[in-house]
Design a protein around this motif. Structure first.
Motif, PDB file in Angstrom:
ATOM      1  N   CYS B  21       0.865  -1.170   0.000  1.00 26.31           N
ATOM      2  CA  CYS B  21       0.000   0.000   0.000  1.00 26.31           C
ATOM      3  C   CYS B  21       0.907   1.226   0.000  1.00 26.31           C
ATOM      4  O   CYS B  21       1.682   1.440   0.940  1.00 26.31           O
ATOM      5  N   LYS B  22       0.857   1.987  -1.076  1.00 25.36           N
ATOM      6  CA  LYS B  22       1.745   3.151  -1.187  1.00 25.36           C
ATOM      7  C   LYS B  22       1.239   4.313  -0.322  1.00 25.36           C
ATOM      8  O   LYS B  22       1.920   5.341  -0.222  1.00 25.36           O
ATOM      9  N   PRO B  31      -2.142 -10.743  -2.599  1.00 30.93           N
ATOM     10  CA  PRO B  31      -2.433  -9.340  -2.919  1.00 30.93           C
ATOM     11  C   PRO B  31      -3.885  -8.956  -2.627  1.00 30.93           C
ATOM     12  O   PRO B  31      -4.770  -9.800  -2.700  1.00 30.93           O
ATOM     13  N   ARG B  32      -4.092  -7.702  -2.264  1.00 24.56           N
ATOM     14  CA  ARG B  32      -5.453  -7.179  -2.070  1.00 24.56           C
ATOM     15  C   ARG B  32      -5.618  -5.950  -2.962  1.00 24.56           C
ATOM     16  O   ARG B  32      -4.639  -5.269  -3.269  1.00 24.56           O
ATOM     17  N   ASP B  33      -6.832  -5.678  -3.324  1.00 15.78           N
ATOM     18  CA  ASP B  33      -7.085  -4.523  -4.195  1.00 15.78           C
ATOM     19  C   ASP B  33      -7.098  -3.232  -3.398  1.00 15.78           C
ATOM     20  O   ASP B  33      -6.784  -2.148  -3.909  1.00 15.78           O
ATOM     21  N   CYS B  38      -6.237   1.740   5.097  1.00 14.30           N
ATOM     22  CA  CYS B  38      -6.398   3.047   4.434  1.00 14.30           C
ATOM     23  C   CYS B  38      -7.677   3.143   3.605  1.00 14.30           C
ATOM     24  O   CYS B  38      -8.077   4.247   3.208  1.00 14.30           O
ATOM     25  N   ARG B  39      -8.271   1.999   3.343  1.00 16.52           N
ATOM     26  CA  ARG B  39      -9.509   1.941   2.537  1.00 16.52           C
ATOM     27  C   ARG B  39      -9.411   2.789   1.268  1.00 16.52           C
ATOM     28  O   ARG B  39      -8.506   2.633   0.499  1.00 16.52           O
ATOM     29  N   ARG B  40     -10.342   3.728   1.086  1.00 13.79           N
ATOM     30  CA  ARG B  40     -10.363   4.402  -0.220  1.00 13.79           C
ATOM     31  C   ARG B  40      -9.127   5.265  -0.473  1.00 13.79           C
ATOM     32  O   ARG B  40      -8.806   5.604  -1.600  1.00 13.79           O
ATOM     33  N   GLU B  41      -8.403   5.579   0.611  1.00 13.63           N
ATOM     34  CA  GLU B  41      -7.150   6.336   0.440  1.00 13.63           C
ATOM     35  C   GLU B  41      -6.123   5.517  -0.369  1.00 13.63           C
ATOM     36  O   GLU B  41      -5.195   6.063  -0.945  1.00 13.63           O
ATOM     37  N   SER B  42      -6.306   4.198  -0.314  1.00 16.34           N
ATOM     38  CA  SER B  42      -5.343   3.320  -0.997  1.00 16.34           C
ATOM     39  C   SER B  42      -5.763   3.018  -2.430  1.00 16.34           C
ATOM     40  O   SER B  42      -5.044   2.326  -3.151  1.00 16.34           O
TER      41      SER B  42
END
Lengths: 353, 138
Positions: B21-22, B31-33, B38-42
């Motif tokens: 997660c950047k 992997p996760r989408d 961070c939820r939508r921040e990610s």
């Protein structure tokens, strides 16, 4: 065949499965004096792959280590050739699986080679051609096998598993490949027909008209081409189907036991077929010093030999601090198993579900 | 396992490719989408991350009643490995006796056969783990 431009080895590594079975243990099952057979063949034990190991896993491990030594990434590889007579699939390349496991795909070329025990050195020559012609920067040549002898057959005492991988390139070389030469004929000494599990061989015919003729002629031609004498070389590696043949061939050619010693692994791990010469060379490079000259001649039934004149460079010193284990370290991690466990591991017996 | 499912997961199974997660720097494997922290921040900030392949044993057990696929390996050792990046994976420990295994033992991923569809079918490859002290230079 002299390379047009400088070409050689940037990284190398060998991998041998941990399990071992002795000729004595095999002989006990088939009513033979295995100990005496082992002595005659000069083989004390042979390596056995675990049920979850095959040419893909052996090649991948060796290649991963070779890349670590060469300090390159998967994407730097533009070609991968895997030589073996025991590819897990009859149709579906080993090389594509290895390429994916190294993250080398998709912008690269890959193929499997088959030429009995010299499929690995055939891969060397292809990579040399591609590199020295400037078509690619780096190629991976692998020789690996998980060979099988029919239960009770003479081959069962030596047919083993292992392999080695080489990054072939033109810069930062640990060793330059000065020259290569081949000797190829149609000699039916050993074969396996499509769909058959175990190979057939011509017994004593595998010696004089097969192994010795090809090894001797190929090596003699190499000496003639380079203008060198056997004593000009620091080390020599010959294909080693057993411990007797390479020593006899070396003696006939004028090489000493000492020149052979570091690369003569057959006594401890058996005949690793396509892996044998690449592993022997890897063990020799592990001990080599800058300026050492190594002569290598493989042999593959069917039949042919490939010879290489290899000159070690100063970069070999860097390998001494490498995180990659030497062939000797890999081989020293071993566990002896019984014939029954070996038979289960090699699927000579099947358990019920 | 269906061919497409195995094929989709090749990068994870062969190379240990997860995601980073950047936004927060957390590594995820598989992997996760979206980063659960961070939820939508990610969103669109999850990038491929290749695990180094080394880690240590958190806990382990010896399996005497194997899955039919692993009967030739029985008894075998399964372990939960904490990778250097902090993610935890379950995997086989190979080339090791149960008695030699201990918590905290350093291990490294190596590709092995995980199984096969059938003798005629596809062969599944993927990571298993071996002790670093016997198989590499720790």
């Amino acid at each position: 065949m002299k390379a047009k431009n400088e070409v050689g080895i940037k990284g190398y590594a060998g991998y041998v499965p941990k399990y071992r079975v002795t000729p004595e243990e095999i002989g006990d099952v088939w009513g033979k004096d295995g100990k005496t057979m082992g002595k005659g063949l000069r083989v004390e034990s042979k390596s056995v792959p675990s049920p979850d190991e095959d040419v893909v896993t052996i090649s991948t491990q060796a290649a991963k280590w070779a890349m670590r030594r060469a300090d390159i990434k998967g994407e730097d590889l533009e070609a991968i050739y895997v030589g073996s007579e025991s590819h897990p699939y009859a149709v579906k390349p080993t090389a594509t699986i290895v390429a994916a496991s190294l993250a080398a795909s998709p912008h690269m070329t890959a193929a499997d080679y088959e030429f009995a025990c010299k499929a690995g050195t055939a891969a060397f020559q292809t990579c040399m051609g591609l590199v020295s012609s400037g078509m690619i920067e780096n190629g991976m040549a692998i020789g690996a096998d998980t060979s099988q002898g029919a239960p009770g057959d003479a081959l069962e005492y030596t047919a083993a598993a292992g392999g080695a991988a080489y990054v072939i390139g033109s810069d930062d070389l640990l060793a330059k490949i000065e020259e290569t030469i081949s000797y190829t004929t149609d000699t039916p000494d050993f074969w396996r027909r499509e769909g058959e599990k175990y190979p057939q061989h011509g017994g004593r015919f595998t010696g004089k008209p097969a192994y010795f003729k090809h090894i001797m002629n190929c090596t003699e031609k190499m000496l003639e081409r380079t203008g060198k004498e056997p004593e000009d070389y620091d080390y020599a590696v010959f294909h080693q189907p057993n411990g007797k043949f390479p020593v006899k061939a070396a003696k006939k050619l004028g090489f000493s036991k000492e020149q052979l010693e570091p690369g003569l692994l057959v006594t401890h791990i058996g005949n690793t077929y396509s892996g044998a010469v690449p592993l022997g060379l890897a063990a020799t490079l592990d001990q080599a010093e800058p300026g050492d000259n190594i002569l290598v001649t493989s042999y593959g039934s069917g039949a042919g030999s490939d010879s290489f004149d290899i000159m070690v460079t100063d970069n070999i010193e860097k390998m001494k601090d490498s995180e990659v284990p030497t062939v000797e370290e890999v081989i020293s991690n071993k566990e002896f198993i019984s014939y029954s466990v070996y038979a289960k591991f090699r699927k000579k017996i099947e358990g019920g579900r | 396992m269906a061919i497409p499912r195995f094929w989709r997961e090749i990068r994870q199974r062969y190379k240990g490719i997860g995601v980073e997660c950047k936004n927060c720097g957390e590594i995820y494997f598989p992997p996760r989408d979206i980063c659960p922290e961070c939820r939508r921040e990610s969103y669109k900030k999850m990038e491929d991350y290749e695990l180094k392949g080394t880690g240590e044993v958190v806990t382990y057990t010896k399996v005497h009643e194997p899955h039919p696929e692993f009967k030739d390996l029985s008894p075998y050792v399964m372990a939960i490995i904490e990778m250097d990046e902090g993610v935890r994976l379950t995997g086989h420990l190979v080339d090791v006796d149960y008695e030699q295994v201990e918590r905290g033992m350093k291990v490294e991923a190596s590709m092995r056969k995980l199984g096969e569809e059938s003798p005629e079918g596809l062969i599944y490859y993927g990571y298993k783990f071996w002790p670093l002290d016997t198989h590499g230079k720790d």
